[in-house]
Write a protein that holds these residues in place. Structure first.
Motif, PDB file in Angstrom:
ATOM      1  N   VAL A 149      28.275  55.237  75.430  1.00 24.26           N
ATOM      2  CA  VAL A 149      29.359  54.253  75.518  1.00 24.26           C
ATOM      3  C   VAL A 149      30.663  54.952  75.135  1.00 24.26           C
ATOM      4  CG1 VAL A 149      30.269  52.062  74.687  1.00 24.26           C
ATOM      5  CG2 VAL A 149      27.786  52.382  74.933  1.00 24.26           C
ATOM      6  N   PRO A 150      31.556  55.186  76.090  1.00 18.34           N
ATOM      7  CA  PRO A 150      32.820  55.864  75.777  1.00 18.34           C
ATOM      8  C   PRO A 150      33.768  54.950  75.020  1.00 18.34           C
ATOM      9  CG  PRO A 150      32.825  55.163  78.062  1.00 18.34           C
ATOM     10  CD  PRO A 150      31.454  54.831  77.524  1.00 18.34           C
ATOM     11  N   GLY A 151      34.795  55.559  74.450  1.00 22.41           N
ATOM     12  CA  GLY A 151      35.816  54.775  73.770  1.00 22.41           C
ATOM     13  C   GLY A 151      36.539  53.857  74.737  1.00 22.41           C
ATOM     14  N   GLU A 152      37.022  52.756  74.215  1.00 21.24           N
ATOM     15  CA  GLU A 152      37.685  51.736  75.040  1.00 21.24           C
ATOM     16  C   GLU A 152      38.913  52.310  75.740  1.00 21.24           C
ATOM     17  OE1 GLU A 152      40.005  47.436  74.498  1.00 21.24           O
ATOM     18  OE2 GLU A 152      39.256  48.544  72.756  1.00 21.24           O
ATOM     19  N   GLN A 153      39.034  51.994  77.017  1.00 19.10           N
ATOM     20  CA  GLN A 153      40.235  52.311  77.781  1.00 19.10           C
ATOM     21  C   GLN A 153      40.909  50.978  78.120  1.00 19.10           C
ATOM     22  OE1 GLN A 153      41.536  55.173  78.312  1.00 19.10           O
ATOM     23  NE2 GLN A 153      39.895  56.598  77.852  1.00 19.10           N
ATOM     24  N   PRO A 154      41.792  50.490  77.241  1.00 18.89           N
ATOM     25  CA  PRO A 154      42.357  49.153  77.404  1.00 18.89           C
ATOM     26  C   PRO A 154      43.275  49.055  78.614  1.00 18.89           C
ATOM     27  CG  PRO A 154      43.490  50.310  75.652  1.00 18.89           C
ATOM     28  CD  PRO A 154      42.330  51.179  76.054  1.00 18.89           C
ATOM     29  N   LYS A 155      43.334  47.857  79.173  1.00 17.59           N
ATOM     30  CA  LYS A 155      44.207  47.612  80.319  1.00 17.59           C
ATOM     31  C   LYS A 155      45.640  47.312  79.883  1.00 17.59           C
ATOM     32  CE  LYS A 155      40.605  47.912  83.013  1.00 17.59           C
ATOM     33  NZ  LYS A 155      40.380  49.133  83.799  1.00 17.59           N
ATOM     34  N   ALA A 199      35.738  48.996  56.941  1.00 15.77           N
ATOM     35  CA  ALA A 199      36.305  49.718  58.078  1.00 15.77           C
ATOM     36  C   ALA A 199      36.451  48.827  59.306  1.00 15.77           C
ATOM     37  CB  ALA A 199      35.451  50.935  58.408  1.00 15.77           C
ATOM     38  N   ALA A 200      35.444  47.996  59.575  1.00 19.00           N
ATOM     39  CA  ALA A 200      35.534  47.108  60.731  1.00 19.00           C
ATOM     40  C   ALA A 200      36.698  46.142  60.572  1.00 19.00           C
ATOM     41  CB  ALA A 200      34.228  46.352  60.916  1.00 19.00           C
ATOM     42  N   GLY A 201      36.901  45.660  59.351  1.00 16.72           N
ATOM     43  CA  GLY A 201      38.019  44.754  59.094  1.00 16.72           C
ATOM     44  C   GLY A 201      39.357  45.447  59.278  1.00 16.72           C
ATOM     45  N   LEU A 202      39.445  46.709  58.843  1.00 14.15           N
ATOM     46  CA  LEU A 202      40.685  47.465  59.028  1.00 14.15           C
ATOM     47  C   LEU A 202      40.964  47.708  60.510  1.00 14.15           C
ATOM     48  CD1 LEU A 202      40.445  50.136  56.180  1.00 14.15           C
ATOM     49  CD2 LEU A 202      42.034  48.212  56.311  1.00 14.15           C
ATOM     50  N   ALA A 203      39.909  48.013  61.272  1.00 14.74           N
ATOM     51  CA  ALA A 203      40.090  48.226  62.704  1.00 14.74           C
ATOM     52  C   ALA A 203      40.585  46.951  63.384  1.00 14.74           C
ATOM     53  CB  ALA A 203      38.781  48.688  63.335  1.00 14.74           C
ATOM     54  N   ALA A 204      40.032  45.818  62.961  1.00 15.76           N
ATOM     55  CA  ALA A 204      40.466  44.537  63.536  1.00 15.76           C
ATOM     56  C   ALA A 204      41.908  44.227  63.154  1.00 15.76           C
ATOM     57  CB  ALA A 204      39.536  43.427  63.055  1.00 15.76           C
ATOM     58  N   ARG A 221      38.926  54.057  66.500  1.00 12.27           N
ATOM     59  CA  ARG A 221      37.494  54.021  66.805  1.00 12.27           C
ATOM     60  C   ARG A 221      36.695  53.738  65.541  1.00 12.27           C
ATOM     61  NH1 ARG A 221      34.272  56.620  71.080  1.00 12.27           N
ATOM     62  NH2 ARG A 221      32.450  55.260  71.194  1.00 12.27           N
ATOM     63  N   HIS A 222      35.808  52.737  65.628  1.00 15.95           N
ATOM     64  CA  HIS A 222      34.896  52.420  64.536  1.00 15.95           C
ATOM     65  C   HIS A 222      33.477  52.581  65.034  1.00 15.95           C
ATOM     66  CE1 HIS A 222      32.451  49.406  62.151  1.00 15.95           C
ATOM     67  NE2 HIS A 222      32.833  50.293  61.248  1.00 15.95           N
ATOM     68  N   LEU A 248      36.757  55.231  59.803  1.00 18.79           N
ATOM     69  CA  LEU A 248      37.493  55.067  61.054  1.00 18.79           C
ATOM     70  C   LEU A 248      37.839  56.451  61.585  1.00 18.79           C
ATOM     71  CD1 LEU A 248      40.038  52.238  60.138  1.00 18.79           C
ATOM     72  CD2 LEU A 248      37.891  51.999  61.405  1.00 18.79           C
ATOM     73  N   ARG A 249      37.652  56.638  62.890  1.00 20.37           N
ATOM     74  CA  ARG A 249      38.133  57.864  63.537  1.00 20.37           C
ATOM     75  C   ARG A 249      39.468  57.542  64.182  1.00 20.37           C
ATOM     76  NH1 ARG A 249      35.526  60.071  68.862  1.00 20.37           N
ATOM     77  NH2 ARG A 249      37.160  58.703  69.636  1.00 20.37           N
ATOM     78  N   ILE A 250      40.488  58.262  63.779  1.00 18.85           N
ATOM     79  CA  ILE A 250      41.856  57.973  64.211  1.00 18.85           C
ATOM     80  C   ILE A 250      42.431  59.189  64.921  1.00 18.85           C
ATOM     81  CG2 ILE A 250      44.154  57.270  63.463  1.00 18.85           C
ATOM     82  CD1 ILE A 250      42.801  56.160  60.895  1.00 18.85           C
ATOM     83  N   SER A 251      42.744  59.038  66.189  1.00 16.85           N
ATOM     84  CA  SER A 251      43.361  60.124  66.955  1.00 16.85           C
ATOM     85  C   SER A 251      44.799  60.335  66.487  1.00 16.85           C
ATOM     86  CB  SER A 251      43.359  59.802  68.451  1.00 16.85           C
ATOM     87  OG  SER A 251      42.054  59.528  68.912  1.00 16.85           O
ATOM     88  N   ILE A 252      45.250  61.563  66.596  1.00 13.12           N
ATOM     89  CA  ILE A 252      46.633  61.877  66.250  1.00 13.12           C
ATOM     90  C   ILE A 252      47.516  61.630  67.466  1.00 13.12           C
ATOM     91  CG2 ILE A 252      48.221  63.659  65.462  1.00 13.12           C
ATOM     92  CD1 ILE A 252      46.142  62.644  63.380  1.00 13.12           C
ATOM     93  N   GLY A 253      48.560  60.840  67.264  1.00 12.35           N
ATOM     94  CA  GLY A 253      49.462  60.507  68.359  1.00 12.35           C
ATOM     95  C   GLY A 253      50.815  61.170  68.203  1.00 12.35           C
ATOM     96  N   THR A 254      51.784  60.639  68.900  1.00 16.55           N
ATOM     97  CA  THR A 254      53.156  61.089  68.713  1.00 16.55           C
ATOM     98  C   THR A 254      53.643  60.616  67.348  1.00 16.55           C
ATOM     99  OG1 THR A 254      54.074  59.061  69.652  1.00 16.55           O
ATOM    100  CG2 THR A 254      53.599  60.884  71.189  1.00 16.55           C
ATOM    101  N   PRO A 255      54.740  61.167  66.827  1.00 13.94           N
ATOM    102  CA  PRO A 255      55.263  60.662  65.555  1.00 13.94           C
ATOM    103  C   PRO A 255      55.480  59.152  65.566  1.00 13.94           C
ATOM    104  CG  PRO A 255      56.330  62.730  66.093  1.00 13.94           C
ATOM    105  CD  PRO A 255      55.478  62.365  67.288  1.00 13.94           C
TER     106      PRO A 255
END
Length: 350
Positions: A16-22, A304-309, A319-320, A330-337
């Motif tokens: 199951v890949p990570g969500e790709q939101p619309k 963690a689930a509550g923090l993700a929500a 990602r939880h 929680l796995r958190i990707s690094i984004g732009t500043p």
């Protein structure tokens, strides 16, 4: 379930890949994509390739890209295998090199595609527990096995195994293929490709989806002894002789040639990662040491689930995982500043 399915299909448990939101307004920090775009040279090369030649099949050997990878890492072209994303490369590795009587070894907390491939190809496996600090202990792999595979840095923890520790695993299993899955190596680690000429049982896989910002292009590769590469070529040519299209070949080759842009974007991601870690620690988070373009963190007082929500309500998705040992991370990707600031703001005053 259908009467037309082959018998083994009903027992498969797909990845199951990570969500790709619309929704476009979400701050997407859940799938470890690079926050910076591809190399301008890669984009220019693909633009040139958008011509009438698209009616023709691509080079089945992708020699342009093989040469670029070989020159970049100082190996021979016959030591390089290419595939449609590193997941396809891994699939061929499982199929062609890891089906043996003894079980395959990989960490119990690791890339969740590994057990999926084992189910697909009927491979027995032994999930080796990470230690109490969520690290790989090389000594735990010094036992009978039909192969070893692990990500380095590991996923989803982000923890890095030093090159001498990788060698320890290789030396303990000289008669087994050892696969080092380096999807995130460019964000703080040292590649094991430097070891392939010394260890004929070593195979290193990488992807252009992360550090080279080409996740949408689907390009992956493996580097190892020519005998291992030949096995993968035999699998490929019995499955799909043209895995990489014309745009992927020229775009990926140009990305390897643009070292200046690559170095710059990797440096920016690393700097942002350290900033995010510091900010989370001031809020009381425990953050595992990361050499990837993501961090793995938990808070001792918040679910963690509550923090993700909560973050999703603020327009930030992370990602939880529900796996027992890591259910509070929680796995958190690094984004732009700007995206990273949105993450910190979304957490509010814990």
């Amino acid at each position: 379930m259908s009467k037309f399915w082959s018998p083994f299909v009903k027992d498969l448990v797909p990845y199951v890949p990570g969500e790709q939101p619309k929704l476009t307004k979400l701050v997407k920090l859940n799938t470890n994509e690079n926050p910076y775009g591809p190399s301008p040279k890669a984009l220019a090369a693909m633009q040139v390739e958008l011509n009438d030649n698209l009616r023709l099949y691509p080079d089945p050997n992708s020699d342009l890209l093989k040469t670029a990878v070989a020159q970049y890492y100082g190996v021979q072209s016959n030591q390089v295998f290419l595939g449609n994303g590193s997941d396809e490369v891994l699939a061929h590795i499982f199929h062609g090199l890891l089906q043996h009587d003894q079980p395959l070894l990989f960490p119990d907390i690791s890339y969740s595609f590994y057990p999926v491939y084992c189910g697909l190809y009927g491979i027995k496996f032994d999930a080796v527990p990470l230690d109490a600090q969520f690290q790989i202990n090389p000594a735990d792999y010094a036992k009978p096995n039909g192969g070893i595979i692990f990500p380095n840095p590991n996923a989803p923890t982000g923890c890095l195994l030093a090159l001498d520790a990788v060698e320890q695993i290789l030396k303990a299993s000289p008669d087994s293929v050892v696969v080092v899955d380096e999807a995130y190596i460019d964000f703080g680690g040292e590649t094991a490709i430097s070891l392939v000429d010394r260890y004929p049982n070593l195979l290193v896989t990488q992807t252009l989806s992360k550090s080279r910002s080409l996740a949408g292009l689907r390009v992956g590769f493996a580097v190892g002894h020519p005998d291992l590469i030949e096995a993968l070529e035999r699998i490929k040519n019995s499955f799909n002789s043209y895995p990489l299209d014309r745009l992927a070949i020229v775009g990926a080759a140009a990305a390897f040639e643009d070292r200046e842009y690559f170095d710059k974007t990797c440096r920016l991601v690393i700097e942002s990662r350290e900033w995010v870690i510091a900010q989370l620690q001031t809020k009381g988070f425990e953050v595992l040491p990361s050499a990837a373009n993501f961090i793995f963190a938990r808070h001792p007082q918040h679910d963690a689930a509550g923090l993700a929500a909560k973050l999703r309500e603020q327009g930030v998705i992370v990602r939880h995982f529900k796996q027992e040992r890591i259910a509070q991370f929680l796995r958190i990707s690094i984004g732009t500043p700007e995206q990273n600031q949105a993450l910190i703001d979304g957490l509010g005053d814990l």
